[in-house]
Design a protein around this motif. Structure first.
Motif, short mmCIF file in Angstrom:
data_model
loop_
_atom_site.label_atom_id
_atom_site.label_comp_id
_atom_site.label_asym_id
_atom_site.label_seq_id
_atom_site.Cartn_x
_atom_site.Cartn_y
_atom_site.Cartn_z
N ARG A 156 1.31 -1.42 0.17
CA ARG A 156 -0.17 0.10 0.06
C ARG A 156 0.60 1.14 -0.14
O ARG A 156 0.86 1.88 0.84
CB ARG A 156 -0.60 -0.25 0.84
CG ARG A 156 -2.03 -1.23 1.66
CD ARG A 156 -2.96 -0.84 2.21
NE ARG A 156 -2.53 -0.88 3.09
CZ ARG A 156 -3.27 -0.47 4.33
NH1 ARG A 156 -4.18 0.25 4.76
NH2 ARG A 156 -2.59 -0.43 5.91
N THR A 157 1.96 1.25 -1.08
CA THR A 157 2.32 2.57 -1.02
C THR A 157 2.12 3.52 -1.97
O THR A 157 1.32 3.30 -2.89
CB THR A 157 3.83 2.00 -1.88
OG1 THR A 157 4.73 0.92 -0.84
CG2 THR A 157 4.76 3.33 -2.23
N LYS A 158 1.63 5.10 -1.30
CA LYS A 158 1.42 6.17 -1.87
C LYS A 158 2.16 6.79 -2.13
O LYS A 158 2.93 7.58 -1.60
CB LYS A 158 0.48 6.48 -1.19
CG LYS A 158 -0.96 5.02 -0.71
CD LYS A 158 -2.04 5.94 0.37
CE LYS A 158 -3.13 4.99 0.27
NZ LYS A 158 -3.70 5.78 1.04
N CYS A 159 2.21 7.61 -3.79
CA CYS A 159 2.87 8.90 -3.72
C CYS A 159 1.97 10.25 -3.42
O CYS A 159 0.96 10.20 -3.95
CB CYS A 159 3.17 8.66 -5.48
SG CYS A 159 4.19 7.32 -5.05
N SER A 160 2.57 11.05 -3.48
CA SER A 160 1.67 12.24 -3.19
C SER A 160 2.90 13.35 -4.12
O SER A 160 3.90 13.12 -3.95
CB SER A 160 1.49 12.73 -1.41
OG SER A 160 1.99 12.66 -0.82
N CYS A 225 8.06 5.58 -7.67
CA CYS A 225 8.94 4.89 -6.25
C CYS A 225 8.59 4.11 -6.07
O CYS A 225 7.89 3.29 -6.12
CB CYS A 225 8.33 6.29 -5.25
SG CYS A 225 8.90 5.93 -3.82
N VAL A 226 10.12 2.86 -5.81
CA VAL A 226 10.22 1.49 -5.89
C VAL A 226 10.23 1.42 -3.92
O VAL A 226 11.18 1.82 -3.52
CB VAL A 226 10.87 0.78 -6.07
CG1 VAL A 226 11.58 -0.37 -5.92
CG2 VAL A 226 10.16 1.56 -7.55
N ALA A 227 8.91 1.47 -3.25
CA ALA A 227 9.52 1.04 -1.69
C ALA A 227 10.16 -0.88 -1.49
O ALA A 227 9.14 -1.67 -1.94
CB ALA A 227 8.62 1.33 -0.50
N SER A 228 11.20 -0.88 -0.38
CA SER A 228 11.77 -2.27 -0.47
C SER A 228 13.16 -2.19 0.79
O SER A 228 12.71 -1.57 1.44
CB SER A 228 13.45 -2.81 -1.63
OG SER A 228 13.79 -1.38 -1.90
N ASN A 229 12.50 -3.34 1.00
CA ASN A 229 13.64 -4.02 2.02
C ASN A 229 13.79 -5.71 1.56
O ASN A 229 13.95 -5.33 0.79
CB ASN A 229 12.31 -4.06 4.11
CG ASN A 229 11.55 -5.20 3.74
OD1 ASN A 229 11.48 -5.92 2.50
ND2 ASN A 229 10.38 -4.99 4.42
N ARG A 230 14.11 -6.23 2.71
CA ARG A 230 15.15 -7.95 2.56
C ARG A 230 14.47 -8.67 1.78
O ARG A 230 14.76 -9.83 1.28
CB ARG A 230 15.71 -8.25 3.78
CG ARG A 230 16.90 -7.14 4.51
CD ARG A 230 17.42 -7.43 4.87
NE ARG A 230 17.38 -8.01 6.53
CZ ARG A 230 16.73 -7.11 7.79
NH1 ARG A 230 17.84 -5.75 7.37
NH2 ARG A 230 16.33 -7.86 8.75
N VAL A 231 12.66 -8.55 2.07
CA VAL A 231 11.92 -9.58 1.52
C VAL A 231 10.86 -8.93 0.96
O VAL A 231 10.07 -9.81 0.10
CB VAL A 231 10.80 -9.84 2.71
CG1 VAL A 231 11.87 -10.73 3.66
CG2 VAL A 231 10.02 -8.76 3.50
N ALA A 233 8.90 -5.47 -2.19
CA ALA A 233 9.60 -4.24 -2.81
C ALA A 233 7.71 -3.82 -3.30
O ALA A 233 7.13 -4.49 -3.86
CB ALA A 233 10.07 -4.07 -4.06
N ASP A 234 7.36 -2.67 -3.03
CA ASP A 234 5.75 -2.19 -3.78
C ASP A 234 6.68 -0.98 -4.25
O ASP A 234 7.74 -0.35 -4.13
CB ASP A 234 5.59 -1.74 -2.40
CG ASP A 234 3.90 -1.35 -3.03
OD1 ASP A 234 3.43 -2.35 -4.17
OD2 ASP A 234 3.13 -1.44 -2.38
N GLU A 235 5.38 -0.50 -4.79
CA GLU A 235 5.46 0.53 -5.95
C GLU A 235 4.70 1.06 -6.71
O GLU A 235 3.32 0.69 -6.37
CB GLU A 235 6.32 0.15 -7.58
CG GLU A 235 6.73 1.42 -8.25
CD GLU A 235 7.29 0.58 -9.62
OE1 GLU A 235 7.13 1.32 -10.79
OE2 GLU A 235 7.16 -0.32 -10.34
#
Length: 366
Positions: A156-160, A225-231, A233-235
């Motif tokens: 649920r990544t949001k851009c603004s 925008c790409v949000a990621s961690n070790r397991v 990602a979401d865009e």
């Protein structure tokens, strides 16, 4: 040339230490031991499956009943350990921990084979913790601790956009995931146009903010925008549209003119309503006055009034003394129109005690 000297013989103490070491190692090989102590930390994503290893080797000296026990060690030292699953007396007991009911099992259907590993299915973030495997077979007892970390993928990544999208202004593109285990990393890229971030841009990978200073129309386009961690990602993506400055004076003037027109229209409507209300009120008053002044409509009593009028005229020459015994004819006894319409017939009224008679047409009135 003298021959080399021979090394001195080992001392008694050194020989004794070597004997103890050999004896101790021999004793360890014959006792119960856990062979899966190499990996003690696991990181998995939420919803996945993990196998916590616990393999062991028994010795001939271990003659007691086999007991395998998995426990969850709480982070708070004041709390007690929670038994998750246990194998004892050739039976499996897995009803101790309700939070994992139906999601855990021994990897091997027969733990007596030397495999006491634990499978946890459909991992949840609450499953994060320290797990301990205890293997007992008297007189041998061994245990092993494993750290499990369940990570949540970004979701649920949001851009603004923050700031005025005008030429010459500073614009900030923001990106944030509603879900996801730390540490999250954010990365912005331009999808349209040159596909390169503007030269004046500054990216903060920890907060997900992309600052565009002194924006120009060339900065317009679609950004991702790409949000990621070790397991995982979401865009998310957003469109930036940099425009010339807005004519504030024109907007204010238009607002003032619009307001004045609105007030004028409102005043006109109020005036029309008041005028209509006054007209209705005037019509009601005039109608009421007319109804009071209009004489009653003519009826059949007109003949009676004519009759009474003529009778009074005939009596006008009489003196007051002659009027004492005069009695008015009741209204109900006045001749009807049928009586007046009768022609060619002479009607004779009874004479009064005064003997006065008047003749009206063919009718004689006394």
């Amino acid at each position: 040339m003298e021959p080399p000297l021979a090394p001195p013989p080992p001392s008694l103490a050194v020989l004794l230490l070597l004997a103890l070491a050999l004896f101790g190692s021999a004793g360890l090989t014959r006792s119960l031991s856990i062979t899966s102590a190499d990996q003690s930390m696991f990181e998995k994503a939420q919803g996945e499956k993990v196998t916590l290893p616990c393999t062991f080797v028994l010795s001939e000296e271990d003659e007691g009943p086999l007991d395998i026990e998995w426990v969850l060690i709480p982070a708070d030292n004041q709390k007690k350990e929670q038994i998750i699953i246990m194998y004892a007396v050739d039976r499996i007991y897995n009803h101790y921990y309700a939070a994992m009911t139906g999601r855990m099992q021994f990897t091997s259907s027969d733990p007596r084979s030397g495999d006491g590993s634990l499978d946890i299915l459909n991992l949840k973030s609450a499953d994060t913790g320290t797990y301990q495997c205890k293997v007992k077979k008297a007189p041998g007892v061994q245990s092993q601790k494993i750290q499990l970390t369940v990570l949540v993928k970004p979701a649920r990544t949001k851009c603004s956009v923050e700031g005025s999208q005008e030429i010459g202004k500073d614009v900030t593109l923001k990106c944030a995931s509603q879900e996801g285990s730390p540490l999250l990393s954010y990365d912005w890229r331009r999808v349209s146009g040159t596909q390169e971030l503007p030269a004046t841009s500054t990216l903060n990978r920890n907060t997900g903010e992309l600052l565009l200073k002194n924006a120009s129309q060339e900065y317009s386009g679609v950004y991702s925008c790409v949000a990621s961690n070790r397991v995982g990602a979401d865009e998310c993506s957003i469109e930036l549209n940099v425009t010339p400055p807005i004519n504030t004076a024109g907007i204010i003037a238009g607002a003032i003119v619009g307001t004045l027109l609105g007030l004028s229209l409102l005043a006109f409507l109020v005036f029309c309503c008041c005028k209509k209300h006054r007209e209705k009120k005037y019509e009601k008053e005039v109608h009421h006055d007319i109804r009071e002044d209009v004489p009653p409509p003519k009826s059949r009593s007109s003949t009676a009034r004519s009759y009474i009028g003529s009778n009074r005229s005939s009596l006008g020459s009489m003196s007051p003394s002659n009027m004492e015994g005069y009695t008015k004819t009741p209204y109900s006894q006045v001749p009807s129109e049928d009586f007046e319409r009768t022609s060619g017939q002479n009607q004779t009224f009874p004479s009064s005690k005064y003997g006065i008679a008047h003749k009206i047409g063919d009718i004689t009135v006394v």
